[in-house]
Design a protein around this motif. Structure first.
Motif, PDB file in Angstrom:
ATOM      1  N   LEU A   1       0.517  -1.069  -0.007  1.00 43.64           N
ATOM      2  CA  LEU A   1       0.178  -0.399   0.027  1.00 43.64           C
ATOM      3  C   LEU A   1       1.209   0.920   0.086  1.00 43.64           C
ATOM      4  CD1 LEU A   1      -2.615  -1.121   2.884  1.00 43.64           C
ATOM      5  CD2 LEU A   1      -2.544  -1.679   0.674  1.00 43.64           C
ATOM      6  N   PRO A   2       1.120   2.070  -1.089  1.00 46.32           N
ATOM      7  CA  PRO A   2       1.647   3.590  -1.279  1.00 46.32           C
ATOM      8  C   PRO A   2       1.583   4.119  -0.002  1.00 46.32           C
ATOM      9  CG  PRO A   2       0.239   3.312  -2.964  1.00 46.32           C
ATOM     10  CD  PRO A   2      -0.137   2.145  -2.218  1.00 46.32           C
ATOM     11  N   ARG A   3       2.216   4.807   0.306  1.00 42.97           N
ATOM     12  CA  ARG A   3       2.922   5.308   1.850  1.00 42.97           C
ATOM     13  C   ARG A   3       3.398   6.644   1.331  1.00 42.97           C
ATOM     14  NH1 ARG A   3      -1.333   3.040   2.732  1.00 42.97           N
ATOM     15  NH2 ARG A   3      -2.159   2.111   4.903  1.00 42.97           N
ATOM     16  N   PRO A   4       3.398   7.756   2.331  1.00 45.11           N
ATOM     17  CA  PRO A   4       4.320   9.310   1.946  1.00 45.11           C
ATOM     18  C   PRO A   4       5.476   8.326   1.939  1.00 45.11           C
ATOM     19  CG  PRO A   4       3.035  10.192   2.877  1.00 45.11           C
ATOM     20  CD  PRO A   4       2.361   8.419   2.518  1.00 45.11           C
ATOM     21  N   GLU A   5       5.730   7.954   3.161  1.00 43.28           N
ATOM     22  CA  GLU A   5       7.517   7.468   2.750  1.00 43.28           C
ATOM     23  C   GLU A   5       8.351   6.344   2.444  1.00 43.28           C
ATOM     24  OE1 GLU A   5       4.445   7.537   5.301  1.00 43.28           O
ATOM     25  OE2 GLU A   5       4.849   7.526   6.933  1.00 43.28           O
ATOM     26  N   GLY A   6       7.077   5.536   1.747  1.00 47.24           N
ATOM     27  CA  GLY A   6       7.400   4.482   0.786  1.00 47.24           C
ATOM     28  C   GLY A   6       6.302   3.502   0.563  1.00 47.24           C
ATOM     29  N   CYS A   7       6.392   2.791   1.085  1.00 50.05           N
ATOM     30  CA  CYS A   7       4.800   1.803   1.503  1.00 50.05           C
ATOM     31  C   CYS A   7       4.723   0.761   2.324  1.00 50.05           C
ATOM     32  CB  CYS A   7       5.165   1.033  -0.417  1.00 50.05           C
ATOM     33  SG  CYS A   7       6.593  -0.547   0.426  1.00 50.05           S
ATOM     34  N   LEU A   8       3.415   0.532   2.829  1.00 46.85           N
ATOM     35  CA  LEU A   8       3.391  -0.261   4.417  1.00 46.85           C
ATOM     36  C   LEU A   8       2.587  -1.989   3.458  1.00 46.85           C
ATOM     37  CD1 LEU A   8       2.661  -1.044   7.223  1.00 46.85           C
ATOM     38  CD2 LEU A   8      -0.322  -0.131   5.882  1.00 46.85           C
ATOM     39  N   LEU A   9       3.951  -2.757   3.898  1.00 49.47           N
ATOM     40  CA  LEU A   9       3.872  -3.743   3.759  1.00 49.47           C
ATOM     41  C   LEU A   9       2.894  -5.068   4.240  1.00 49.47           C
ATOM     42  CD1 LEU A   9       4.886  -7.154   2.313  1.00 49.47           C
ATOM     43  CD2 LEU A   9       5.869  -6.879   3.995  1.00 49.47           C
ATOM     44  N   VAL A  10       1.536  -5.600   4.297  1.00 50.07           N
ATOM     45  CA  VAL A  10       0.597  -6.348   4.149  1.00 50.07           C
ATOM     46  C   VAL A  10       0.700  -7.661   4.468  1.00 50.07           C
ATOM     47  CG1 VAL A  10      -1.829  -6.673   4.665  1.00 50.07           C
ATOM     48  CG2 VAL A  10      -0.853  -4.695   4.348  1.00 50.07           C
ATOM     49  N   PHE A  11       1.863  -8.386   4.992  1.00 48.44           N
ATOM     50  CA  PHE A  11       2.237  -9.581   4.803  1.00 48.44           C
ATOM     51  C   PHE A  11       0.930 -10.857   5.675  1.00 48.44           C
ATOM     52  CE2 PHE A  11       3.934 -13.239   6.161  1.00 48.44           C
ATOM     53  CZ  PHE A  11       4.862 -14.121   4.706  1.00 48.44           C
ATOM     54  N   SER A  12       0.470 -11.639   5.426  1.00 48.43           N
ATOM     55  CA  SER A  12      -0.748 -12.533   5.866  1.00 48.43           C
ATOM     56  C   SER A  12       0.190 -14.261   5.336  1.00 48.43           C
ATOM     57  CB  SER A  12      -2.201 -12.382   5.827  1.00 48.43           C
ATOM     58  OG  SER A  12      -2.306 -12.296   4.354  1.00 48.43           O
ATOM     59  N   HIS A  13      -0.662 -14.193   6.190  1.00 52.46           N
ATOM     60  CA  HIS A  13      -0.135 -15.952   6.512  1.00 52.46           C
ATOM     61  C   HIS A  13      -1.223 -17.333   7.123  1.00 52.46           C
ATOM     62  CE1 HIS A  13       2.931 -19.770   7.707  1.00 52.46           C
ATOM     63  NE2 HIS A  13       2.188 -19.945   6.526  1.00 52.46           N
ATOM     64  N   ALA A  14      -2.708 -17.571   6.447  1.00 52.14           N
ATOM     65  CA  ALA A  14      -3.094 -18.565   6.485  1.00 52.14           C
ATOM     66  C   ALA A  14      -2.106 -19.400   6.676  1.00 52.14           C
ATOM     67  CB  ALA A  14      -4.305 -18.418   5.254  1.00 52.14           C
ATOM     68  N   LEU A  15      -2.693 -20.469   7.960  1.00 45.13           N
ATOM     69  CA  LEU A  15      -2.021 -21.713   8.462  1.00 45.13           C
ATOM     70  C   LEU A  15      -2.949 -22.544   7.946  1.00 45.13           C
ATOM     71  CD1 LEU A  15      -0.555 -19.181  10.673  1.00 45.13           C
ATOM     72  CD2 LEU A  15       0.648 -21.207  10.626  1.00 45.13           C
ATOM     73  N   HIS A  16      -2.935 -23.952   7.668  1.00 47.45           N
ATOM     74  CA  HIS A  16      -3.502 -25.077   7.396  1.00 47.45           C
ATOM     75  C   HIS A  16      -3.044 -26.156   7.372  1.00 47.45           C
ATOM     76  CE1 HIS A  16      -6.893 -23.044   5.693  1.00 47.45           C
ATOM     77  NE2 HIS A  16      -6.379 -22.139   5.138  1.00 47.45           N
ATOM     78  N   GLY A  17      -1.511 -26.125   7.996  1.00 45.10           N
ATOM     79  CA  GLY A  17      -0.750 -27.573   7.988  1.00 45.10           C
ATOM     80  C   GLY A  17      -1.132 -28.055   9.277  1.00 45.10           C
ATOM     81  N   PRO A  18      -0.613 -29.424   9.444  1.00 43.22           N
ATOM     82  CA  PRO A  18      -0.462 -30.032  10.944  1.00 43.22           C
ATOM     83  C   PRO A  18       0.737 -29.306  11.509  1.00 43.22           C
ATOM     84  CG  PRO A  18       0.973 -31.702   8.786  1.00 43.22           C
ATOM     85  CD  PRO A  18       0.378 -29.984   8.861  1.00 43.22           C
ATOM     86  N   ASP A  19      -0.636 -29.474  13.078  1.00 41.17           N
ATOM     87  CA  ASP A  19       0.449 -28.339  13.926  1.00 41.17           C
ATOM     88  C   ASP A  19       0.050 -26.954  13.967  1.00 41.17           C
ATOM     89  OD1 ASP A  19       0.728 -30.291  16.307  1.00 41.17           O
ATOM     90  OD2 ASP A  19       2.771 -31.552  15.161  1.00 41.17           O
ATOM     91  N   SER A  20      -0.606 -26.601  12.697  1.00 39.30           N
ATOM     92  CA  SER A  20      -0.674 -25.020  12.336  1.00 39.30           C
ATOM     93  C   SER A  20      -2.335 -24.890  12.961  1.00 39.30           C
ATOM     94  CB  SER A  20      -0.575 -25.013  10.989  1.00 39.30           C
ATOM     95  OG  SER A  20       0.387 -25.100  10.349  1.00 39.30           O
ATOM     96  N   ASP A  21      -2.239 -24.164  14.506  1.00 38.15           N
ATOM     97  CA  ASP A  21      -2.843 -24.293  15.083  1.00 38.15           C
ATOM     98  C   ASP A  21      -2.432 -23.170  15.869  1.00 38.15           C
ATOM     99  OD1 ASP A  21      -1.099 -25.707  17.058  1.00 38.15           O
ATOM    100  OD2 ASP A  21      -2.824 -26.940  17.549  1.00 38.15           O
ATOM    101  N   ARG A  22      -3.659 -22.752  16.837  1.00 41.65           N
ATOM    102  CA  ARG A  22      -3.690 -21.411  18.037  1.00 41.65           C
ATOM    103  C   ARG A  22      -2.369 -21.542  18.789  1.00 41.65           C
ATOM    104  NH1 ARG A  22      -4.702 -19.091  23.181  1.00 41.65           N
ATOM    105  NH2 ARG A  22      -5.627 -17.068  23.333  1.00 41.65           N
ATOM    106  N   PRO A  23      -1.834 -22.849  19.165  1.00 39.57           N
ATOM    107  CA  PRO A  23      -0.598 -22.869  20.264  1.00 39.57           C
ATOM    108  C   PRO A  23       0.732 -22.414  19.369  1.00 39.57           C
ATOM    109  CG  PRO A  23      -2.082 -24.771  20.951  1.00 39.57           C
ATOM    110  CD  PRO A  23      -2.256 -24.032  19.602  1.00 39.57           C
TER     111      PRO A  23
END
Length: 312
Positions: A96-118
């Motif tokens: 996302l463009p910002r006056p200082e440069g850009c904002l990186l919005v990095f998201s990771h949707a976890l679905h693998g084994p043991d990829s849970d809340r803990p």
């Protein structure tokens, strides 16, 4: 910490969202997140693919591994959005463009084994380190991974998202306290710590390192190294540690403590004591020995649990 991190749960699966302001234009950052040669400087696995266009197949390889994960580019809108599947997980980068440069919005949707809340803290702290590497690459410098920094960040995330808190469930005879913790060390290493590197046997007193001072522990009833340690809790409860291998590395530890109805008034104290216990264990596994026992922290948590349970 330079990252604004949040978590959304979809069912029992977390979606991590990390936002970081980068003092570079989107076009420059775009190359850093879509060029395989640039990705090697900050992404945790080597990624091989031809062109950053939807449908392109990807391969992810960790250093020293003989196997690779498969993936696919899902979205590519330069210089705005780059999203791809990594095995069963989905990574999405939005600029996302910002006056200082850009904002990186990095998201990771976890679905693998043991990829849970803990597991949230390990992933969030790991991606923080990766984004440090990305920021350094954009400025023409380098950064070294620090396990101490990872530990400090993971501990902060555990607190921020309440990952260290225990659960309380009613039973026919009283209540059951339950904690589930994620450690990056293998089971034998965690076992060594909670048993004091001793050789516990059924019928003996439990090792001091597997107890706390808020109640009376009885004799060991089950010992199956390095997976199960159980002992009696007086007058009529049990404490059980269950350890197993966790994907891709580490230990998933579950503690259950049955509390008889006669000790219902102790629920908040026991929840607080076990939460502090696992804070001490987590720190000790990273070389931070916290002694004496943090009584003030225990009381702070006891008050919090008591308020939640309506005991005060």
């Amino acid at each position: 910490m330079n990252t604004d991190t949040s978590v959304t749960m979809i069912g029992d699966r977390p979606v991590l969202r990390l936002q970081r302001l980068l003092h570079h234009p989107p076009e420059k950052v775009w190359r850093a997140i879509t060029d395989p040669a640039e990705l090697t400087h900050w992404f945790p696995a080597r990624i091989d693919f031809d062109q950053p266009v939807p449908g392109t197949k990807m391969r992810f390889t960790f250093e020293g591994s003989d196997t690779a994960d498969e993936g696919e580019i899902l979205e590519a809108d330069p210089p705005k959005v780059f999203a791809f599947r990594w095995d069963t997980d989905v990574i999405r980068c939005e600029l996302l463009p910002r006056p200082e440069g850009c904002l990186l919005v990095f998201s990771h949707a976890l679905h693998g084994p043991d990829s849970d809340r803990p597991s949230i803290a390990r992933h969030a702290a790991g991606w923080d380190a990766c984004l440090d590497g990305l920021a350094a690459r954009l400025t023409g410098t380098t950064t070294e991974f620090s396990m101490q920094t990872w530990f400090e960040r993971a501990e902060a995330y555990i607190e921020q998202f309440g990952l260290g808190e225990g659960e309380l469930h009613e039973t026919d005879n009283g209540h059951e306290i339950r904690f589930e913790r994620d450690f990056i060390q293998p089971p034998h290493e965690v076992w060594t710590l909670i048993t004091g590197d001793s050789n516990p046997t059924a019928g003996a007193q439990p090792p001091l390192e597997g107890t706390h001072g808020y109640g009376e522990a009885g004799a060991l009833t089950t010992v199956e190294a390095p997976n199960t340690l159980e002992y009696a809790w007086r007058p009529s409860g049990t404490v059980r540690f269950q350890l197993r291998d966790q994907h891709p590395i580490g230990t998933r530890l579950t503690l259950t403590h049955t509390v008889p109805a006669a000790q219902a008034a102790d629920r908040a104290t026991l929840l607080a004591a076990w939460q502090v216990y696992f804070e001490i264990v987590f720190a000790a596994l990273h070389g931070d020995i916290r002694c004496p026992w943090p009584a003030d922290r225990t009381e702070q948590l006891r008050e919090r649990y008591a308020q939640r349970l309506g005991l005060d």
